[in-house]
Design an enzyme around this catalytic site. Sequence first.
Site: not given
Length: 325
Positions: A50, A52, A54-56, A179, A204
């Site tokens: 994941g 593409n 943000g954080i990744g 998280s 979540y």
Amino acid sequence: MNATKDYLFSPLVYGSTLSAIGIYFLRQYMQGGQFTKQTDETGRVVIVTGCNQGIGKETVLELARRGATIYMACRDMRKCQQARQEIIRATNNHNVFARELDLCSMKSIRNFADGFKQEQNKLHILINNAGIMDCPKMLTEDGFEMQIGVNHMGHFLLTLLLLDVLKSSAPSRIVVLSSIAHRFGRINRDDLNSEKSYDRKMAYCQSKLANILFTRELSKRLEETGVTVNALHPGVVNTELFRNTPFLGSKIGKIVIAPFIWIFIKTARNGAQTSLYAALDPSLENVSGKYFSDCKPKHVGSAAQYDDDAEFLWAESEKWTNISI
């Protein structure tokens, strides 16, 4: 002269200046810990899920700067290829590859793992970065509630499929993005898949608690293998993770809320720092089963300390994904 002095020291100007300085330093503080150690990752092979945006994406960017060979494992290949090209241009590291991985599909996960093993016989770092949050009731291709399916079950299957390569490449590391929301979760043994009822926020939190319990149990099973596994909270980060959240995910919500939360949320680059710390810091070579935030060890919530829940979740995950070690 006196007029200028009076203006500069007027309550309005003086107060505004102090407020601006205070806001600046508060924002800097809220960006959290930074991983500043220099490491050379040339020759080391990394998978990031994941990534593409943000954080990744920021994690891959820094790994590429350090010379790693990186497999970007993403569902949307158009966005993945675009991000890959941007990273190559920024780092001049051409050992960055885009490969399709849809964590909603066990078939896709198995295909990715098989394809990776055909290309590589080493894997030094696996970063389970991908995740979704606060989505309406949906099911994965295999009938899993989407949040437990993507955030936990998909990564559970992927990790176990790659364990043989990780072990043969030891010392190696697994990094699991969880998280702080895990503190509000519980493992619903009677309705793990939310078939009887569904609360999007609690689903979540359950999935993020599952990340911690998975890390806890896997670390026990990997003792003496040279493979470590640790979990982390990246912080509250300005990413697309909130896209499913009512109001916050809308355009007007972003416009209205942004000025108020700007001070308190991390940039994607700063959100990636603890991932880099857990993946690269030399001091963590033999550290496993821990939880980090802001590049420091942190205590997990009480629900993440229950070994019986970790064992229950592991057994159920094996059944759901049809894999065991």
